[in-house]
Design a protein around this motif. Sequence first.
Motif, PDB file in Angstrom:
ATOM      1  N   TYR A 227       0.834  -1.203   0.000  1.00  0.00           N
ATOM      2  CA  TYR A 227       0.000   0.000   0.000  1.00  0.00           C
ATOM      3  C   TYR A 227       0.871   1.257   0.000  1.00  0.00           C
ATOM      4  O   TYR A 227       0.635   2.185  -0.789  1.00  0.00           O
ATOM      5  CB  TYR A 227      -0.917  -0.016   1.219  1.00  0.00           C
ATOM      6  CG  TYR A 227      -1.632   1.295   1.457  1.00  0.00           C
ATOM      7  CD1 TYR A 227      -2.646   1.715   0.599  1.00  0.00           C
ATOM      8  CD2 TYR A 227      -1.284   2.119   2.526  1.00  0.00           C
ATOM      9  CE1 TYR A 227      -3.297   2.919   0.806  1.00  0.00           C
ATOM     10  CE2 TYR A 227      -1.934   3.330   2.739  1.00  0.00           C
ATOM     11  CZ  TYR A 227      -2.939   3.715   1.881  1.00  0.00           C
ATOM     12  OH  TYR A 227      -3.573   4.912   2.084  1.00  0.00           O
ATOM     13  N   LEU A 228       1.883   1.288   0.839  1.00  0.00           N
ATOM     14  CA  LEU A 228       2.741   2.465   0.909  1.00  0.00           C
ATOM     15  C   LEU A 228       3.513   2.669  -0.396  1.00  0.00           C
ATOM     16  O   LEU A 228       3.648   3.790  -0.882  1.00  0.00           O
ATOM     17  CB  LEU A 228       3.712   2.331   2.087  1.00  0.00           C
ATOM     18  CG  LEU A 228       3.081   2.379   3.487  1.00  0.00           C
ATOM     19  CD1 LEU A 228       4.120   2.071   4.549  1.00  0.00           C
ATOM     20  CD2 LEU A 228       2.442   3.747   3.745  1.00  0.00           C
ATOM     21  N   ILE A 229       4.005   1.573  -0.957  1.00  0.00           N
ATOM     22  CA  ILE A 229       4.755   1.669  -2.210  1.00  0.00           C
ATOM     23  C   ILE A 229       3.852   2.146  -3.342  1.00  0.00           C
ATOM     24  O   ILE A 229       4.189   3.071  -4.093  1.00  0.00           O
ATOM     25  CB  ILE A 229       5.401   0.316  -2.566  1.00  0.00           C
ATOM     26  CG1 ILE A 229       6.517  -0.011  -1.561  1.00  0.00           C
ATOM     27  CG2 ILE A 229       5.949   0.338  -3.995  1.00  0.00           C
ATOM     28  CD1 ILE A 229       7.067  -1.406  -1.709  1.00  0.00           C
ATOM     29  N   ASN A 230       2.665   1.530  -3.463  1.00  0.00           N
ATOM     30  CA  ASN A 230       1.768   1.856  -4.572  1.00  0.00           C
ATOM     31  C   ASN A 230       1.151   3.241  -4.435  1.00  0.00           C
ATOM     32  O   ASN A 230       0.846   3.892  -5.435  1.00  0.00           O
ATOM     33  CB  ASN A 230       0.666   0.803  -4.685  1.00  0.00           C
ATOM     34  CG  ASN A 230       1.191  -0.522  -5.186  1.00  0.00           C
ATOM     35  OD1 ASN A 230       2.231  -0.579  -5.831  1.00  0.00           O
ATOM     36  ND2 ASN A 230       0.485  -1.600  -4.875  1.00  0.00           N
ATOM     37  N   ARG A 231       0.954   3.693  -3.208  1.00  0.00           N
ATOM     38  CA  ARG A 231       0.348   5.006  -3.012  1.00  0.00           C
ATOM     39  C   ARG A 231       1.383   6.127  -3.133  1.00  0.00           C
ATOM     40  O   ARG A 231       1.128   7.149  -3.779  1.00  0.00           O
ATOM     41  CB  ARG A 231      -0.358   5.080  -1.660  1.00  0.00           C
ATOM     42  CG  ARG A 231      -1.123   6.388  -1.456  1.00  0.00           C
ATOM     43  CD  ARG A 231      -1.856   6.429  -0.138  1.00  0.00           C
ATOM     44  NE  ARG A 231      -2.565   7.683   0.011  1.00  0.00           N
ATOM     45  CZ  ARG A 231      -3.853   7.872  -0.235  1.00  0.00           C
ATOM     46  NH1 ARG A 231      -4.589   6.868  -0.652  1.00  0.00           N
ATOM     47  NH2 ARG A 231      -4.424   9.059  -0.070  1.00  0.00           N
ATOM     48  N   VAL A 232       2.541   5.949  -2.497  1.00  0.00           N
ATOM     49  CA  VAL A 232       3.515   7.032  -2.416  1.00  0.00           C
ATOM     50  C   VAL A 232       4.481   7.025  -3.598  1.00  0.00           C
ATOM     51  O   VAL A 232       4.783   8.071  -4.180  1.00  0.00           O
ATOM     52  CB  VAL A 232       4.307   6.951  -1.092  1.00  0.00           C
ATOM     53  CG1 VAL A 232       5.357   8.038  -1.032  1.00  0.00           C
ATOM     54  CG2 VAL A 232       3.355   7.045   0.091  1.00  0.00           C
ATOM     55  N   ILE A 233       4.975   5.837  -3.987  1.00  0.00           N
ATOM     56  CA  ILE A 233       6.019   5.757  -5.005  1.00  0.00           C
ATOM     57  C   ILE A 233       5.438   5.498  -6.392  1.00  0.00           C
ATOM     58  O   ILE A 233       5.719   6.226  -7.341  1.00  0.00           O
ATOM     59  CB  ILE A 233       7.046   4.665  -4.633  1.00  0.00           C
ATOM     60  CG1 ILE A 233       7.698   4.988  -3.277  1.00  0.00           C
ATOM     61  CG2 ILE A 233       8.104   4.531  -5.735  1.00  0.00           C
ATOM     62  CD1 ILE A 233       8.624   3.919  -2.777  1.00  0.00           C
ATOM     63  N   ALA A 234       4.622   4.447  -6.514  1.00  0.00           N
ATOM     64  CA  ALA A 234       4.109   4.054  -7.829  1.00  0.00           C
ATOM     65  C   ALA A 234       2.903   4.867  -8.268  1.00  0.00           C
ATOM     66  O   ALA A 234       2.488   4.795  -9.428  1.00  0.00           O
ATOM     67  CB  ALA A 234       3.757   2.564  -7.819  1.00  0.00           C
ATOM     68  N   ASP A 235       2.308   5.640  -7.362  1.00  0.00           N
ATOM     69  CA  ASP A 235       1.146   6.478  -7.674  1.00  0.00           C
ATOM     70  C   ASP A 235       0.018   5.652  -8.292  1.00  0.00           C
ATOM     71  O   ASP A 235      -0.524   5.983  -9.352  1.00  0.00           O
ATOM     72  CB  ASP A 235       1.552   7.615  -8.611  1.00  0.00           C
ATOM     73  CG  ASP A 235       0.477   8.696  -8.691  1.00  0.00           C
ATOM     74  OD1 ASP A 235      -0.330   8.795  -7.758  1.00  0.00           O
ATOM     75  OD2 ASP A 235       0.448   9.436  -9.695  1.00  0.00           O
ATOM     76  N   GLU A 236      -0.324   4.545  -7.620  1.00  0.00           N
ATOM     77  CA  GLU A 236      -1.386   3.659  -8.091  1.00  0.00           C
ATOM     78  C   GLU A 236      -2.729   3.968  -7.422  1.00  0.00           C
ATOM     79  O   GLU A 236      -3.640   3.154  -7.468  1.00  0.00           O
ATOM     80  CB  GLU A 236      -1.007   2.198  -7.820  1.00  0.00           C
ATOM     81  CG  GLU A 236       0.174   1.690  -8.605  1.00  0.00           C
ATOM     82  CD  GLU A 236      -0.137   1.530 -10.085  1.00  0.00           C
ATOM     83  OE1 GLU A 236      -1.329   1.395 -10.410  1.00  0.00           O
ATOM     84  OE2 GLU A 236       0.794   1.562 -10.902  1.00  0.00           O
ATOM     85  N   THR A 237      -2.849   5.134  -6.815  1.00  0.00           N
ATOM     86  CA  THR A 237      -4.079   5.499  -6.123  1.00  0.00           C
ATOM     87  C   THR A 237      -4.923   6.427  -6.987  1.00  0.00           C
ATOM     88  O   THR A 237      -4.418   7.411  -7.541  1.00  0.00           O
ATOM     89  CB  THR A 237      -3.772   6.184  -4.781  1.00  0.00           C
ATOM     90  OG1 THR A 237      -3.084   5.262  -3.935  1.00  0.00           O
ATOM     91  CG2 THR A 237      -5.055   6.624  -4.077  1.00  0.00           C
ATOM     92  N   GLU A 238      -6.209   6.093  -7.117  1.00  0.00           N
ATOM     93  CA  GLU A 238      -7.164   6.923  -7.836  1.00  0.00           C
ATOM     94  C   GLU A 238      -8.185   7.491  -6.852  1.00  0.00           C
ATOM     95  O   GLU A 238      -8.652   6.774  -5.970  1.00  0.00           O
ATOM     96  CB  GLU A 238      -7.910   6.124  -8.901  1.00  0.00           C
ATOM     97  CG  GLU A 238      -7.055   5.602 -10.029  1.00  0.00           C
ATOM     98  CD  GLU A 238      -7.866   4.795 -11.019  1.00  0.00           C
ATOM     99  OE1 GLU A 238      -7.572   4.865 -12.220  1.00  0.00           O
ATOM    100  OE2 GLU A 238      -8.799   4.096 -10.580  1.00  0.00           O
ATOM    101  N   THR A 239      -8.522   8.763  -7.027  1.00  0.00           N
ATOM    102  CA  THR A 239      -9.602   9.370  -6.249  1.00  0.00           C
ATOM    103  C   THR A 239     -10.871   9.327  -7.087  1.00  0.00           C
ATOM    104  O   THR A 239     -10.914   9.864  -8.194  1.00  0.00           O
ATOM    105  CB  THR A 239      -9.267  10.815  -5.869  1.00  0.00           C
ATOM    106  OG1 THR A 239      -8.092  10.827  -5.052  1.00  0.00           O
ATOM    107  CG2 THR A 239     -10.417  11.452  -5.092  1.00  0.00           C
ATOM    108  N   ILE A 240     -11.879   8.656  -6.558  1.00  0.00           N
ATOM    109  CA  ILE A 240     -13.128   8.445  -7.297  1.00  0.00           C
ATOM    110  C   ILE A 240     -14.249   9.216  -6.624  1.00  0.00           C
ATOM    111  O   ILE A 240     -14.467   9.093  -5.414  1.00  0.00           O
ATOM    112  CB  ILE A 240     -13.468   6.947  -7.368  1.00  0.00           C
ATOM    113  CG1 ILE A 240     -12.351   6.207  -8.134  1.00  0.00           C
ATOM    114  CG2 ILE A 240     -14.823   6.723  -8.041  1.00  0.00           C
ATOM    115  CD1 ILE A 240     -12.479   4.707  -8.092  1.00  0.00           C
TER     116      ILE A 240
END
Length: 267
Positions: A227-240
Amino acid sequence: MNWRTAGVIIGILTVVCLGLVFSIVYPPSTTELDYRDPFTSPETSEYELSGEIVVDGELLVELEATVTANGSRYRSIGSDEDLTESYQESPGEDKYIRMKVRDGSVDQRIEQIESDDDRKLIREDRADEEVILVILENTTEDQADNIITNIELFTNVLQSTKYRQVDETAENRVYVPQDGWFGGHRFRPYRITDSAGQVIVDKDSYEVKSANVSWDRTSDTETYAQYLINRVIADETETIDLRFESDTDVAETEVPQWVENAQEEAK
């Protein structure tokens, strides 16, 4: 300090450290969503609705539709760049379609229309980078079925997370979205955070009357570390952000002017 006391302290510290490690490696729990959960499409013979889904501040899809008891069906669906309106006076009758498309894809659209024996291009208007196509489609279908399919896009997005009921009246139930970890054999794992808003449904049918919700969705996330890697580094978070309104108290609608013009040109 004697060896017994030292051993106890070391044991406690070991347990604490292991707990911290596992809290990073594993989430507290993972939920496999059950798509038999509430939130259904309209079941009445007439309704009027509107909705939009926005991802990271950009409009993904916008929907407006009206189905009346006398048979007329109107639908507008698309985004800022591509928008399709369609009108049908009653089920099984000809359908009139107006498309707003980007200039770069218009030739392909026209080719598709002209190769379809059930469609006829009535008008083509070009202005700057925008092109308007008006089409007559011979069909035996009921456009209300297409509208229900479009509504299911909204109910499916709503079912991306779990909900908690917070209120109930004689007619409605009110739900709020919940954060959590979700995964299963039908979809890749993800985490929902910062959920907000509410959904109002019919108390008996669970038909969605109103929804105004938002959340962050981080994909491919099974552990806190991911979660930390995908949210902070990989930017895999979408705001819906999702908005939806439905009303069964529908006034009689007039035939759109562009449809009247198309009917005259098609004669």
